[in-house]
Design a protein around this motif. Sequence first.
Motif, short mmCIF file in Angstrom:
data_model
loop_
_atom_site.label_atom_id
_atom_site.label_comp_id
_atom_site.label_asym_id
_atom_site.label_seq_id
_atom_site.Cartn_x
_atom_site.Cartn_y
_atom_site.Cartn_z
N LYS A 13 9.19 0.62 36.01
CA LYS A 13 10.41 -0.11 36.36
C LYS A 13 10.12 -1.21 37.37
N MET A 14 9.41 -0.87 38.44
CA MET A 14 9.12 -1.85 39.47
C MET A 14 8.17 -2.92 38.96
N ARG A 15 7.25 -2.54 38.09
CA ARG A 15 6.34 -3.53 37.49
C ARG A 15 7.14 -4.59 36.72
N THR A 16 8.12 -4.13 35.96
CA THR A 16 8.97 -5.04 35.20
C THR A 16 9.79 -5.93 36.12
N TRP A 17 10.37 -5.34 37.17
CA TRP A 17 11.22 -6.11 38.08
C TRP A 17 10.44 -7.18 38.83
N LEU A 18 9.22 -6.87 39.25
CA LEU A 18 8.40 -7.86 39.95
C LEU A 18 8.07 -9.03 39.02
N ARG A 19 7.81 -8.73 37.76
CA ARG A 19 7.52 -9.80 36.81
C ARG A 19 8.75 -10.65 36.55
N ILE A 20 9.90 -10.02 36.42
CA ILE A 20 11.15 -10.78 36.22
C ILE A 20 11.44 -11.64 37.44
N GLU A 21 11.28 -11.07 38.61
CA GLU A 21 11.51 -11.82 39.85
C GLU A 21 10.60 -13.04 39.92
N PHE A 22 9.35 -12.87 39.57
CA PHE A 22 8.39 -13.98 39.56
C PHE A 22 8.82 -15.07 38.58
N LEU A 23 9.23 -14.68 37.37
CA LEU A 23 9.61 -15.66 36.36
C LEU A 23 10.91 -16.37 36.71
N LEU A 24 11.85 -15.66 37.32
CA LEU A 24 13.08 -16.30 37.75
C LEU A 24 12.81 -17.35 38.82
N LYS A 25 11.89 -17.07 39.72
CA LYS A 25 11.51 -18.06 40.73
C LYS A 25 10.87 -19.28 40.08
N GLN A 26 10.04 -19.04 39.06
CA GLN A 26 9.42 -20.15 38.35
C GLN A 26 10.47 -21.00 37.63
N LEU A 27 11.45 -20.33 37.02
CA LEU A 27 12.52 -21.05 36.33
C LEU A 27 13.30 -21.95 37.28
N ASN A 28 13.68 -21.39 38.41
CA ASN A 28 14.44 -22.17 39.39
C ASN A 28 13.60 -23.32 39.96
N LEU A 29 12.30 -23.06 40.14
CA LEU A 29 11.42 -24.08 40.69
C LEU A 29 11.25 -25.25 39.73
N HIS A 30 11.17 -24.95 38.43
CA HIS A 30 10.89 -25.98 37.43
C HIS A 30 12.13 -26.38 36.62
N SER A 31 13.31 -26.07 37.13
CA SER A 31 14.53 -26.36 36.38
C SER A 31 14.85 -27.86 36.33
N HIS A 32 14.29 -28.62 37.26
CA HIS A 32 14.48 -30.08 37.24
C HIS A 32 13.14 -30.70 36.85
N PHE A 33 12.99 -31.06 35.58
CA PHE A 33 11.69 -31.49 35.08
C PHE A 33 11.81 -32.83 34.34
N ASP A 34 10.66 -33.39 34.01
CA ASP A 34 10.63 -34.60 33.19
C ASP A 34 9.75 -34.33 31.97
N GLN A 35 9.40 -35.36 31.23
CA GLN A 35 8.62 -35.20 30.00
C GLN A 35 7.24 -34.60 30.25
N ASN A 36 6.71 -34.78 31.45
CA ASN A 36 5.34 -34.36 31.73
C ASN A 36 5.20 -32.89 32.10
N ASN A 37 6.25 -32.28 32.59
CA ASN A 37 6.12 -30.89 33.04
C ASN A 37 7.21 -29.98 32.47
N ALA A 38 7.87 -30.40 31.39
CA ALA A 38 8.97 -29.62 30.82
C ALA A 38 8.53 -28.25 30.34
N LEU A 39 7.30 -28.15 29.82
CA LEU A 39 6.84 -26.89 29.25
C LEU A 39 6.68 -25.79 30.28
#
Length: 245
Positions: A13-39
Motif C-alpha cells: 500500500k505504501m509503495r503504491t502511495w509513494l509512487r502516486i505522490e511522486f507522479l502527482l508532483k511531476q504532473l503539477n510541476l510539468h502542467s505548464h509546458f510547451d512543444q519541447n517538454n510536453a511529453l
Amino acid sequence: MDKIIFEHPLNEKMRTWLRIEFLLKQLNLHSHFDQNNALLFFHSLSELLEIIERNDVKSELIKEIETQKNKLLSWANIDGVDQVLLNNLISQFDEYLVKFNSVMRLGQALKDDRFITAIRQRLMIPGGCCSFDLPSFYLWLEQLQEKRDKQVQNWLQHLTVLDEALSCCMQMIRQMGEFKPFVYNSNFFQETSGEFNLIRIRVSLDKNVYPQVSGHMSRYSIRFIPLEASENTITEALEFELACC
C-alpha cells in the motif's frame, strides 16, 4: 549541516502511495509546458493512470482517512489539544470521504478521453509520439498556450481529490514518526519493531551514502552504500536518524 531524507515503504500500500505522490508532483510541476517538454507531463499522467488501474487506490485511501479521523476523534478530550485545528482536520477528512463516495472510479474521465488514450498508446513505442505518429497531438501543441493550459487544468481537476487526500494522509503518517539517532557500524543495521507503513532515514549529505533497505513491517535491515562505484563498504561508524511511521 545539510541532510537528505530517504523513505522506504514497508508494505505494498505504501509503495503504491509513494509512487502516486511522486507522479502527482511531476504532473503539477510539468502542467505548464510547451512543444519541447510536453511529453514529460503525458508520461507522468500515463504512469499515474496505469497505477490507478492496477490498484484499489480509492478504497485504501478511504480506509486510511477513516483511520486517521478516528485517531483525531480520540484526541478530542485530551487537555492541551488545539480544538480548532482538530475540528478543521476532521471536517477536511469528512469532505474527502464525501468526494470519494461521489466518484465511481478515480481518473475514469481521463481513461475515457480519446486524445489522452491515443497518446498513452504511442508512449509505449520508442519515439512513438513523432508528428507522423500523432498528427492530432502535433496540431494540439500548436494551439494557443492559454487554450492548452485550460484543457490541462480540466484534466487535473479529475485528480484533485486524490492529490489533496493523499497529501493530507501522507503528512499525517510522516508526522507520526519521530526521528531518533542511531549509529551504523559493521556494515549492517537491523531493527525489529511494531507494524509500521514507512521508515524515513535521515543522513548528512556530506557522507555521500544511500541506504539499501530490505524487510517488511515488523523486521527490516539497512545497509549504507557509498555513491562512488569504487567503494562498496563503509569502514567507519556512521551516524544517522531513523523515523518509523
